[in-house]
Design a protein around this motif. Structure first.
Motif, PDB file in Angstrom:
ATOM      1  N   MET A  58       0.832  -1.199   0.000  1.00  0.00           N
ATOM      2  CA  MET A  58       0.000   0.000   0.000  1.00  0.00           C
ATOM      3  C   MET A  58       0.864   1.245   0.000  1.00  0.00           C
ATOM      4  O   MET A  58       0.828   2.064  -0.896  1.00  0.00           O
ATOM      5  CB  MET A  58      -0.933  -0.010   1.220  1.00  0.00           C
ATOM      6  CG  MET A  58      -1.918   1.128   1.280  1.00  0.00           C
ATOM      7  SD  MET A  58      -3.313   0.792   2.400  1.00  0.00           S
ATOM      8  CE  MET A  58      -2.501   0.180   3.869  1.00  0.00           C
ATOM      9  N   GLY A  59       1.725   1.400   0.990  1.00  0.00           N
ATOM     10  CA  GLY A  59       2.583   2.562   1.063  1.00  0.00           C
ATOM     11  C   GLY A  59       4.041   2.163   1.091  1.00  0.00           C
ATOM     12  O   GLY A  59       4.440   1.176   0.507  1.00  0.00           O
ATOM     13  N   TYR A  63       0.258   4.198   4.073  1.00  0.00           N
ATOM     14  CA  TYR A  63      -0.798   4.326   3.057  1.00  0.00           C
ATOM     15  C   TYR A  63      -0.199   4.916   1.781  1.00  0.00           C
ATOM     16  O   TYR A  63      -0.250   4.316   0.727  1.00  0.00           O
ATOM     17  CB  TYR A  63      -1.933   5.213   3.584  1.00  0.00           C
ATOM     18  CG  TYR A  63      -2.778   4.529   4.626  1.00  0.00           C
ATOM     19  CD1 TYR A  63      -3.940   3.854   4.272  1.00  0.00           C
ATOM     20  CD2 TYR A  63      -2.407   4.528   5.975  1.00  0.00           C
ATOM     21  CE1 TYR A  63      -4.716   3.208   5.216  1.00  0.00           C
ATOM     22  CE2 TYR A  63      -3.172   3.882   6.925  1.00  0.00           C
ATOM     23  CZ  TYR A  63      -4.329   3.221   6.548  1.00  0.00           C
ATOM     24  OH  TYR A  63      -5.097   2.574   7.481  1.00  0.00           O
ATOM     25  N   TYR A  76      -2.315   5.355  -2.427  1.00  0.00           N
ATOM     26  CA  TYR A  76      -3.578   5.087  -1.738  1.00  0.00           C
ATOM     27  C   TYR A  76      -4.501   6.288  -1.853  1.00  0.00           C
ATOM     28  O   TYR A  76      -5.694   6.159  -2.178  1.00  0.00           O
ATOM     29  CB  TYR A  76      -3.315   4.759  -0.264  1.00  0.00           C
ATOM     30  CG  TYR A  76      -4.527   4.939   0.634  1.00  0.00           C
ATOM     31  CD1 TYR A  76      -5.494   3.947   0.727  1.00  0.00           C
ATOM     32  CD2 TYR A  76      -4.690   6.107   1.381  1.00  0.00           C
ATOM     33  CE1 TYR A  76      -6.610   4.120   1.540  1.00  0.00           C
ATOM     34  CE2 TYR A  76      -5.795   6.284   2.195  1.00  0.00           C
ATOM     35  CZ  TYR A  76      -6.754   5.292   2.271  1.00  0.00           C
ATOM     36  OH  TYR A  76      -7.858   5.471   3.083  1.00  0.00           O
ATOM     37  N   PHE A  77      -3.961   7.468  -1.587  1.00  0.00           N
ATOM     38  CA  PHE A  77      -4.753   8.684  -1.610  1.00  0.00           C
ATOM     39  C   PHE A  77      -5.310   8.940  -3.010  1.00  0.00           C
ATOM     40  O   PHE A  77      -6.485   9.279  -3.174  1.00  0.00           O
ATOM     41  CB  PHE A  77      -3.888   9.865  -1.166  1.00  0.00           C
ATOM     42  CG  PHE A  77      -4.661  11.028  -0.626  1.00  0.00           C
ATOM     43  CD1 PHE A  77      -5.210  10.994   0.641  1.00  0.00           C
ATOM     44  CD2 PHE A  77      -4.826  12.180  -1.385  1.00  0.00           C
ATOM     45  CE1 PHE A  77      -5.916  12.075   1.141  1.00  0.00           C
ATOM     46  CE2 PHE A  77      -5.527  13.262  -0.900  1.00  0.00           C
ATOM     47  CZ  PHE A  77      -6.075  13.216   0.371  1.00  0.00           C
ATOM     48  N   ASP A 128      -5.873   6.712  -5.312  1.00  0.00           N
ATOM     49  CA  ASP A 128      -6.842   5.670  -5.632  1.00  0.00           C
ATOM     50  C   ASP A 128      -8.197   5.977  -5.009  1.00  0.00           C
ATOM     51  O   ASP A 128      -9.249   5.801  -5.647  1.00  0.00           O
ATOM     52  CB  ASP A 128      -6.321   4.318  -5.136  1.00  0.00           C
ATOM     53  CG  ASP A 128      -7.212   3.163  -5.570  1.00  0.00           C
ATOM     54  OD1 ASP A 128      -7.401   2.987  -6.793  1.00  0.00           O
ATOM     55  OD2 ASP A 128      -7.718   2.442  -4.695  1.00  0.00           O
ATOM     56  N   VAL A 129      -8.186   6.445  -3.763  1.00  0.00           N
ATOM     57  CA  VAL A 129      -9.420   6.807  -3.082  1.00  0.00           C
ATOM     58  C   VAL A 129     -10.143   7.915  -3.846  1.00  0.00           C
ATOM     59  O   VAL A 129     -11.355   7.862  -4.072  1.00  0.00           O
ATOM     60  CB  VAL A 129      -9.112   7.253  -1.633  1.00  0.00           C
ATOM     61  CG1 VAL A 129     -10.297   7.986  -1.027  1.00  0.00           C
ATOM     62  CG2 VAL A 129      -8.770   6.040  -0.776  1.00  0.00           C
ATOM     63  N   ALA A 153     -11.187   8.556   2.494  1.00  0.00           N
ATOM     64  CA  ALA A 153      -9.969   7.989   3.077  1.00  0.00           C
ATOM     65  C   ALA A 153     -10.249   7.536   4.515  1.00  0.00           C
ATOM     66  O   ALA A 153      -9.542   7.904   5.458  1.00  0.00           O
ATOM     67  CB  ALA A 153      -8.840   9.016   3.037  1.00  0.00           C
ATOM     68  N   LEU A 163      -7.389   5.520   6.604  1.00  0.00           N
ATOM     69  CA  LEU A 163      -6.336   6.402   7.104  1.00  0.00           C
ATOM     70  C   LEU A 163      -6.864   7.277   8.230  1.00  0.00           C
ATOM     71  O   LEU A 163      -6.194   7.459   9.255  1.00  0.00           O
ATOM     72  CB  LEU A 163      -5.790   7.262   5.966  1.00  0.00           C
ATOM     73  CG  LEU A 163      -4.774   8.348   6.342  1.00  0.00           C
ATOM     74  CD1 LEU A 163      -3.572   7.758   7.067  1.00  0.00           C
ATOM     75  CD2 LEU A 163      -4.329   9.122   5.099  1.00  0.00           C
ATOM     76  N   CYS A 197      -0.663  12.838   1.415  1.00  0.00           N
ATOM     77  CA  CYS A 197      -2.057  12.625   1.808  1.00  0.00           C
ATOM     78  C   CYS A 197      -2.631  13.862   2.497  1.00  0.00           C
ATOM     79  O   CYS A 197      -2.839  13.872   3.719  1.00  0.00           O
ATOM     80  CB  CYS A 197      -2.172  11.422   2.745  1.00  0.00           C
ATOM     81  SG  CYS A 197      -1.621   9.852   2.022  1.00  0.00           S
TER      82      CYS A 197
END
Length: 396
Positions: free
Chosen positions: A1-2, A35, A39-40, A42-43, A50, A53, A93
């Motif tokens: 993920m991160g 994350y 991730y950010f 993608d959200v 989020a 997170l 993020c």
């Protein structure tokens, strides 16, 4: 993920102002890096929130680090929250909700809420299980809070709110709104004062419509409508008619928090730009070896560090109970300009790749650009400095 926390490879001027802040910064960076920017993105791309997170940040105590311990917070100050907000953004993020719910609404309630309101709302704001949006901006009021037209009409022991708000961030994911409204009945001096009200987002007569915004964020923007929305006496924050004073308990933290987010985005951009300049080889040399690439990045770094210093100064002054209006405005002004410069140069260093979302920069552009306009425009900051710092005649 991160992955590993993002940084520039050395401690900056203000990263280690104290052992507590250093430890806090490292802890937040580690959690958020787990994350990461992907991730950010993608959200946002999926139109989701989020939430994972956010929940982890709340469980770790980071969201309420500035709120009173007796109400579930960490007992720290705005300087502590400043570290949290900046470091989240520096890891790619930038969450607006931490500015809206803990920084603005949490600060206002901690300063002016009734004991019952503090007990009811602050623990959830601190651990992230309760989110509160802030409704102040109106289409025709802009920066002039005195021109607010959303009105609170007396109804028995309570009120009914009528009007609309604009650019209400994240209301769709919140359980309540903190609403600034004008009192329908004039006060003793004949003026219609302002009051603050807590309104559940499922209240009858409350509705909201999403704005088509260029901001690539999990938090969406809305026009919010109040059609005879009922508010009970327990929903009034502090004393009736003192809303303007109460609002300022949230506006300076908002300016500082916005500056922190801008500074964090700038740090992220510079870290990405510097990494690319070190690794990208053209004509047998890293492009960062050329002054045409290196100097603009270095200039951007200097301006970001200056903005960070003023931001932390404003946060510290607030925690000391000093008048931080000048420092907060300067911090927000400097951070907005520095963020745009850093983003622009990082994108430029990447060449065509800078416009690809894969490199995590282009979709930050309008967020960074927003800080030159909101939460207060750079023109209004200059008006404030001209009038209050230089003693020049008021221009508006």
């Amino acid at each position: 993920m991160g992955g590993q926390p993002i940084g520039l490879g050395r401690a900056s001027l203000i990263s280690n102002t104290s052992d507590e802040h250093r430890n806090l910064r490292e802890s937040v960076a580690k959690l958020v890096a787990g994350y990461g920017r992907a991730y950010f993105q993608d959200v946002v791309a999926k139109g989701q929130k989020a939430d994972a997170l956010w929940a982890d940040m709340g469980a770790a105590g980071f969201l309420g680090v500035h709120l009173p311990e007796e109400h579930g917070g960490g007992g720290g100050g705005l300087a502590d929250l400043a570290v949290v907000i900046e470091e989240m953004a520096a890891q790619g993020c930038p969450m607006f909700m931490i500015v809206i719910s803990p920084a603005i609404c949490g600060s206002v309630l901690a300063a002016h809420g009734t004991p019952e309101q503090k007990q009811r709302y602050l623990p959830g704001i601190a651990d992230g299980t309760f989110r509160m949006a802030f409704a102040i901006t109106e289409p025709d009021a802009g920066s002039n809070t005195h021109k607010i037209t959303t009105t609170a009409h007396r109804d028995g022991d309570g009120w009914r709110l009528r009007g609309q708000k604009y650019w209400t961030s994240g209301v769709d994911e919140c359980q309540a709104l903190l609403v600034v409204a004008r009192d329908a009945d004039p006060g003793p001096d004949g003026r219609n004062t302002l009051s603050l009200f807590i309104v559940p987002t499922d209240a009858p007569g409350l509705s909201f419509q999403q704005l088509d915004s260029a901001l690539q964020l999990p938090e969406k923007q809305f026009t919010t409508f109040f059609d005879d929305v009922p508010v009970e006496r327990i929903g009034l924050v502090g004393a009736e008619g003192e809303g303007l004073k109460q609002v300022f308990a949230g506006l300076n933290p908002e300016r500082v928090a916005a500056a922190c987010m801008a500074n964090g985005i700038a740090r992220y951009a510079l870290a990405r730009g510097a990494q690319y300049a070190r690794e990208r080889i053209v004509w047998k040399a890293p492009i960062g070896a050329h002054q045409g690439v290196a100097h603009p990045l270095a200039k951007a770094y200097i301006d970001v560090e200056l903005a960070r210093l003023m931001t932390m100064r404003a946060a510290t002054m607030t925690d000391q109970g000093l008048d931080a209006a000048e420092a907060g405005n300067i911090a927000k002004f400097a951070a907005g300009d520095a963020c745009v410069q850093a983003l622009d140069q990082a994108i430029q260093v990447h060449g065509g790749n800078g416009l690809s979302n894969e490199f995590g920069l282009a979709d930050l552009w309008f967020i960074g650009r927003m800080f030159k306009t909101a939460p207060v425009s750079r023109e209004m900051v200059l008006n404030h400095i001209a009038q209050h710092s230089l003693g020049l005649p008021k221009s508006y």
